[in-house]
Structures are given as C-alpha cells and as structure tokens.
Scaffold this motif. Structure first.
Motif, PDB file in Angstrom:
ATOM      1  N   TYR A  20      76.840 114.075  64.242  1.00  0.00           N
ATOM      2  CA  TYR A  20      75.826 113.648  65.194  1.00  0.00           C
ATOM      3  C   TYR A  20      76.324 112.590  66.179  1.00  0.00           C
ATOM      4  O   TYR A  20      75.668 112.313  67.184  1.00  0.00           O
ATOM      5  N   VAL A  21      77.484 111.974  65.923  1.00  0.00           N
ATOM      6  CA  VAL A  21      77.919 110.815  66.709  1.00  0.00           C
ATOM      7  C   VAL A  21      78.177 111.176  68.173  1.00  0.00           C
ATOM      8  O   VAL A  21      77.633 110.549  69.087  1.00  0.00           O
ATOM      9  N   ALA A  22      79.017 112.171  68.428  1.00  0.00           N
ATOM     10  CA  ALA A  22      79.359 112.509  69.814  1.00  0.00           C
ATOM     11  C   ALA A  22      78.140 112.972  70.611  1.00  0.00           C
ATOM     12  O   ALA A  22      77.927 112.486  71.736  1.00  0.00           O
ATOM     13  N   CYS A  82      75.201 119.354  76.688  1.00  0.00           N
ATOM     14  CA  CYS A  82      74.671 118.394  75.707  1.00  0.00           C
ATOM     15  C   CYS A  82      73.851 119.108  74.635  1.00  0.00           C
ATOM     16  O   CYS A  82      73.989 118.823  73.443  1.00  0.00           O
ATOM     17  N   VAL A  83      73.020 120.041  75.052  1.00  0.00           N
ATOM     18  CA  VAL A  83      72.229 120.815  74.089  1.00  0.00           C
ATOM     19  C   VAL A  83      73.150 121.622  73.175  1.00  0.00           C
ATOM     20  O   VAL A  83      72.945 121.681  71.955  1.00  0.00           O
ATOM     21  N   ALA A  84      74.194 122.219  73.747  1.00  0.00           N
ATOM     22  CA  ALA A  84      75.143 122.994  72.936  1.00  0.00           C
ATOM     23  C   ALA A  84      75.863 122.096  71.936  1.00  0.00           C
ATOM     24  O   ALA A  84      76.114 122.505  70.797  1.00  0.00           O
ATOM     25  N   ALA A  85      76.195 120.868  72.344  1.00  0.00           N
ATOM     26  CA  ALA A  85      76.852 119.936  71.414  1.00  0.00           C
ATOM     27  C   ALA A  85      75.944 119.625  70.225  1.00  0.00           C
ATOM     28  O   ALA A  85      76.411 119.485  69.099  1.00  0.00           O
ATOM     29  N   LEU A  88      75.709 123.028  67.838  1.00  0.00           N
ATOM     30  CA  LEU A  88      76.862 123.568  67.107  1.00  0.00           C
ATOM     31  C   LEU A  88      76.715 123.296  65.613  1.00  0.00           C
ATOM     32  O   LEU A  88      76.121 122.283  65.222  1.00  0.00           O
ATOM     33  N   PRO A  89      77.253 124.165  64.776  1.00  0.00           N
ATOM     34  CA  PRO A  89      77.191 123.916  63.332  1.00  0.00           C
ATOM     35  C   PRO A  89      77.831 122.581  62.970  1.00  0.00           C
ATOM     36  O   PRO A  89      78.830 122.186  63.556  1.00  0.00           O
ATOM     37  N   TRP A  94      83.897 122.715  63.831  1.00  0.00           N
ATOM     38  CA  TRP A  94      83.315 122.591  65.167  1.00  0.00           C
ATOM     39  C   TRP A  94      83.369 121.168  65.715  1.00  0.00           C
ATOM     40  O   TRP A  94      82.746 120.874  66.741  1.00  0.00           O
ATOM     41  N   ALA A  95      84.120 120.283  65.081  1.00  0.00           N
ATOM     42  CA  ALA A  95      84.165 118.882  65.515  1.00  0.00           C
ATOM     43  C   ALA A  95      84.773 118.733  66.912  1.00  0.00           C
ATOM     44  O   ALA A  95      84.234 118.014  67.756  1.00  0.00           O
TER      45      ALA A  95
END
Length: 122
Positions: A20-22, A82-85, A88-89, A94-95
């Motif tokens: 969740y950080v990025a 941003c929504v895609a970030a 992502l799983p 996916w990091a």
C-alpha cells in the motif's frame, strides 16, 4: 512435481506487507499537486492578456495547447495509473509495476507546473 497435498507456490506469490505504500504516497502527493497544477493551468491563459488571443506568438499558443493537453490527457492517464497501482495484486511479484505506476501517476502535475512557469513571450 509436488506429491503432498499442499499446492506448489511460485516465487513472488507471497503477500507484500508494504504493497500500500507506493500507491498511498502517490495518492497523497497527487491530491496536493493536482489542484496546484489545475490552478496554474487555468491561470496560464492570462499570458495572452498583453497580446490578445488573436495576436499572440505561435510559440505561446502552442505552449498553452500543450499545457491544456497535458492537463486533460495527462490527468486522465495519471488518475488511471494511480487506480491501477491500487488495484494490482498485493504480492511481491507486482511490487515493481506498482511502484512504477504510482510514480508515473504523478508526472502530469509537475510537468504542467513546469510548462506554465516556462511559457514563451507573447
């Protein structure tokens, strides 16, 4: 082949505790930068005050078109990134794409601000 009853796990399938950080940092920075970019983009039309909208140089009108295009298209793509970030799983696999999408989602806002502060003469 795995002969016991546990399913075989691939590398990167484990949960990422910092997933969740990025997206969170990108969202907070975007919430601060986007209104600023929209404000400066809206005020950039005042660069035509001295020459009138019809007598301004081609460089100025082109720069203003780029500013408005970046606000519109870049804003849509930035919000989508941003929504895609966020979507992502949340696994380690996916990091890297998550960090890239979060970073790319911020690009339109400083680009608009830089373009506005470097408008050519009218």
């Amino acid at each position: 082949m795995n002969h016991d009853s546990t399913p075989e796990r691939r590398y990167g399938d484990e949960r990422d505790p910092r997933a969740y950080v990025a997206p969170a940092v990108a969202t907070v920075l975007g919430v601060m930068l986007a209104p600023l970019a929209l404000l400066f983009g809206a005020l950039s039309v005042m660069a035509t005050d001295s020459c009138g909208p019809d007598d301004c140089s081609a460089a100025l009108t082109t720069a203003l078109d780029v500013v408005y295009g970046t606000l519109f298209l870049g804003g849509l793509l930035g919000v989508a990134a941003c929504v895609a970030a966020w979507l992502l799983p949340r696994t380690r696999r996916w990091a890297v794409p998550r960090v890239w999408l979060a970073g790319l989602s911020l690009l339109p806002w400083p680009a608009v601000i830089a373009l506005v502060f470097n408008l050519p003469e009218g």
